[in-house]
Design an enzyme around this catalytic site. Structure first.
Site, short mmCIF file in Angstrom:
data_model
loop_
_atom_site.label_atom_id
_atom_site.label_comp_id
_atom_site.label_asym_id
_atom_site.label_seq_id
_atom_site.Cartn_x
_atom_site.Cartn_y
_atom_site.Cartn_z
CD GLU A 76 -37.53 4.99 26.30
OE1 GLU A 76 -38.13 5.09 27.39
OE2 GLU A 76 -36.37 5.40 26.15
CG ASP A 79 -28.77 3.15 27.46
OD1 ASP A 79 -28.31 3.16 26.30
OD2 ASP A 79 -29.43 4.08 27.93
#
Ligand code: 6A9
Length: 766
Positions: free
Chosen positions: A736, A515
């Site tokens: 995560e 990202d």
């Protein structure tokens, strides 16, 4: 304009009925609804679904109905402790001082995927200081999805004793709700019963329907205890004249059984298939206990055989963690059906992709319970060790979603239930956009299994599988190799970077999977990306192996692989002398920052004009030639890479490698006021897995850096599993990402997608 929604013309990998009860009965029913705390469905479009909600009675808080996995519920932990992906699972849910154990066991028989039983055990936490054991309502439900019928059978006033039903894929069936007991041999406990029989316009509405049917008019009056009002679903049938004609097409049967009882208790729910005529006995009570014990023992034996944690000397607590990592990935498998919304430059408006099925593991049951392309390659690295059939079927589903151009939508948001979790602006997928082709990593693993056991039955199956996927793989590879090429020969560039340059500190590259990892400050066609170059080197190599195995022409793939792996070319395209590391190249300046504008908002200011140069952002991207084994063991660049990796001012942390060097100007910088750093510092487990694997690789090959790699291998491996394990014990979750300063788990949770690769790191399976 129709190309984007036209599927690839080659015969599909999976036969149309491959997931059906006839062809694959053992895998028909499963916990394929990872987005709910507990529920099952079949691998078929518009499956009948079953599930459970719960809530606590007489609590000070407002209605605390639990159903879909939500971080906002703030559970102390939930997840599968054991799950074999096939016959049984054991999950533990910790909600305040309440512990719910949800178990299921399947039994084969008949023509519709057989029977199953659930057992829910509810207990108050030992350390609870509450004077009275909590009173809990469990709500078990069955819901149809546009087809099939359900009929409620009520006994003793409000007690829904069973549901009978029929659907295309299940034929006739019966669901029986047993009365709660304290333990297996004890008699029934005092309980209150309620039920709801209604219709729902879609599965994404089930929580809402139950919430809106709740009523406080019911009285809980145990034989020895005070009478109190409690909350329950109210029985009602929507009058026919209130249904809007437009809705009736979708309206589907929805039946809920509510039992309200004080802990501790245990309750069982049975699903019996009408075509199962030779059932020896009911799968309840002691029969169920015995079955569960058998499955657990088989699971433990298989787990040790494959991962060998015990023989490596791991503690029982570490082994339990390892089992949970695997089980949550298996228990996180979902079966989705629906249509993506896609857009190409030739369409004015987004189009609906053809309907399709996806059997996939999800990264996170709470926050993104759906398929992600590059996550899936990592998931299958673990799952292929446990059950290569799962990997073949998953890859088959993904590759059957490829269009005639060779594109696979990156994020799969299939069906209304999945759609309901995603804000509209994130739904549309664009056909210029890639995502790393990690499915090749999973294929590589299957090929390795095949070459180490060529005689095995499983190898034959894999070979047949490769034959079927091959035409699609060719187009998929070609798609990357034509649409994602860079300005120079053999260079590559991710498409789909953020366009509105001035609103971001550094325009993002979601398609790369990393990202907000810093790339060229000013996106342009002159860019070349080193991670994509390495993905292509890997992919061409696997293409060559598959082609060779199948006796297909392989010279072209071999040539590509040779060229892309040529260390001189790589150095020319991507080695930055200034950084002494591999780097992207593009129209770039480091002199940028976010400035407060008079109208309270941040805008990027560029103090020095960009020019064509290396981007020089040291981090995961610079490691790719090493991560994907593109560097030859004698490459002098390895020395620099190993040095940067082990430098605490750059990439080394006691918890694994951080994503971006602590010395980089964008280290831990926000991208906008609302967009905190993501791949700009935190430790991510998928790339740490690749790093440990690469250290293992280079430490097993002759070369000047062998010993250094071997030493780092031990250190990195231990740091990663020690921290992920510790965080799991402390917080109840696998996360995560991990904070590079404190090691604390952060971001979405549970995240039992690629973070579960920790198990492979413990097992040293690469
Ligand atoms: C947006 C929010 C309820 C981001 O694990 C999935 C992906 C990775 O593939 C990617 O590499 N995650 C990583 O950078 C999560 C993406 C989630 C997008 C969800 C919508 C929904 O709000």
């Amino acid at each position: 304009a129709k190309r984007v929604v036209t599927l690839h013309p080659s015969p599909s990998v999976l036969d149309a009925n491959s997931s059906s009860a006839k062809v694959s009965p053992e895998r028909f029913w499963g916990s394929y609804r990872p987005q709910v705390y507990f529920g099952m469905k079949t691998r078929s479009p518009n499956s009948m679904v079953t599930g459970m909600m719960w809530m606590r009675q007489f609590s000070d808080m407002d209605v605390n109905l639990r159903h879909t996995c939500e971080q906002g519920d703030r559970l102390h932990g939930y997840g599968w402790l054991m799950h074999d992906g096939l016959t049984f699972g054991v999950q533990e849910i910790r909600d305040g001082d309440l512990t719910l154990t949800t178990e299921f066991v399947k039994r084969m028989g008949g023509d519709h995927g057989g029977d199953w039983t659930w057992r829910i055990t509810a207990k108050q936490h030992d350390k609870s200081s509450a004077p009275q054991a909590p009173v809990i309502s469990l709500m078990f439900y069955a819901a149809a999805d546009t087809q099939g019928s359900l009929e409620a059978h009520v006994e003793e006033r409000n007690r829904l004793a069973s549901i009978t039903g029929f659907s295309e894929e299940l034929g006739n069936f019966k669901i029986t709700f047993r009365k709660p007991v304290t333990g297996e041999l004890s008699s029934a406990k005092y309980a209150s019963y309620n039920y709801l029989q209604t219709v729902s316009p879609g599965l994404e509405k089930l929580t809402e329907i139950v919430k809106h049917s709740l009523n406080r008019r019911f009285v809980y009056s145990p034989p020895s205890g005070e009478k109190r009002h409690y909350i329950a679903v109210d029985t009602y049938r929507p009058p026919h004249n209130q249904q809007k004609p437009a809705d009736t097409r979708k309206d589907s049967a929805f039946v809920v059984h509510q039992v309200t009882v004080q802990t501790p208790f245990q309750v069982e729910v049975l699903f019996e298939s009408g075509s199962f005529h030779t059932r020896p006995n009911q799968l309840v009570g002691s029969v169920l206990t015995q079955e569960l014990e058998k499955r657990k023992a088989a699971f433990e034996a298989k787990f040790e055989k494959i991962f060998g944690l015990q023989s490596k000397g791991f503690s029982q607590a570490h082994i339990r963690f390892g089992k949970a990592a695997l089980s949550n990935m298996l228990g996180g498998m979902g079966y989705f059906y629906g249509q993506s919304v896609v857009q190409s430059v030739y369409n004015d408006y987004p189009l609906l992709y053809p309907p399709g099925a996806l059997f996939t593991a999800v990264p996170s049951r709470s926050f993104f319970p759906r398929g992600f392309l590059w996550d899936e390659g990592f998931h299958q690295l673990l799952l292929s060790k446990w059950d290569p059939q799962v990997t073949r079927e998953t890859l088959g589903h993904w590759l059957d979603l490829i269009n005639m151009e060779g594109w696979i939508p990156r994020e799969q948001i299939l069906g209304d239930e999945a759609r309901s979790k995603v804000p509209a602006e994130f739904v549309v997928q664009r056909n210029e956009n890639a995502n790393p082709p990690t499915l090749f990593l999973a294929l590589q693993e299957l090929i390795e299994q095949l070459s180490s056991n060529p005689e095995e039955l499983d190898s034959q199956t894999t070979l047949a599988f490769l034959r079927r996927v091959y035409p699609r793989l060719k187009t998929w590879f070609e798609w990357y190799n034509t649409t994602q090429t860079g300005p120079l020969p053999h260079s590559y560039r991710w498409r789909g970077r953020d366009k509105d340059t001035n609103l971001f500190l550094n325009p993002k590259t979601l398609t790369s999977g990393l990202d907000d990892y810093p790339r060229a400050s000013h996106p342009s066609v002159d860019e070349r990306h080193v991670d994509l170059h390495c993905w292509m080197a890997l992919s061409s190599g696997i293409m060559a192996s598959v082609a060779r195995l199948l006796g297909e022409p392989h010279q072209e793939y071999e040539r590509s692989h040779r060229v892309l792996s040529d260390n001189n070319l790589l150095n020319e395209l991507h080695w930055s002398e200034q950084l002494r590391a591999f780097s992207d190249f593009g129209n770039h300046t480091q002199a940028v920052s976010l400035q407060q504008f008079p109208v309270a908002r941040l805008v990027r200011s560029v103090r020095r004009a960009p020019k064509l140069q290396y981007v020089n952002a040291l981090g995961y991207v610079s490691l790719f030639p090493f991560l994907l084994h593109v560097l030859t063991p004698d490459s002098p660049k390895l020395e620099h890479i190993l040095r940067d990796m082990s430098d605490p001012d750059k990439l080394w942390t006691p918890y694994g490698l951080r994503s971006l060097s602590k010395s980089d100007p964008l280290y831990m910088k926000r991208n906008t006021e609302h967009d905190p750093p993501y791949w700009r510092g935190p430790v991510w487990i998928n790339l740490n897995y690749l790093a440990v694997r690469a250290l293992h690789h280079y430490s097993s090959l002759e070369g000047p850096h062998r010993d250094k790699a071997a030493a780092l291998y031990e250190e990195l491996r231990t740091s990663i599993f020690t921290n992920v394990y510790r965080q799991y014990v402390e917080t109840g979750y696998i996360w995560e990402q991990y904070n590079d300063n404190t090691g604390r788990g952060q971001g979405s949770h549970p995240f039992t997608g690629w973070s579960s690769l920790t198990l492979l790191i413990m097992a040293e399976h690469y």
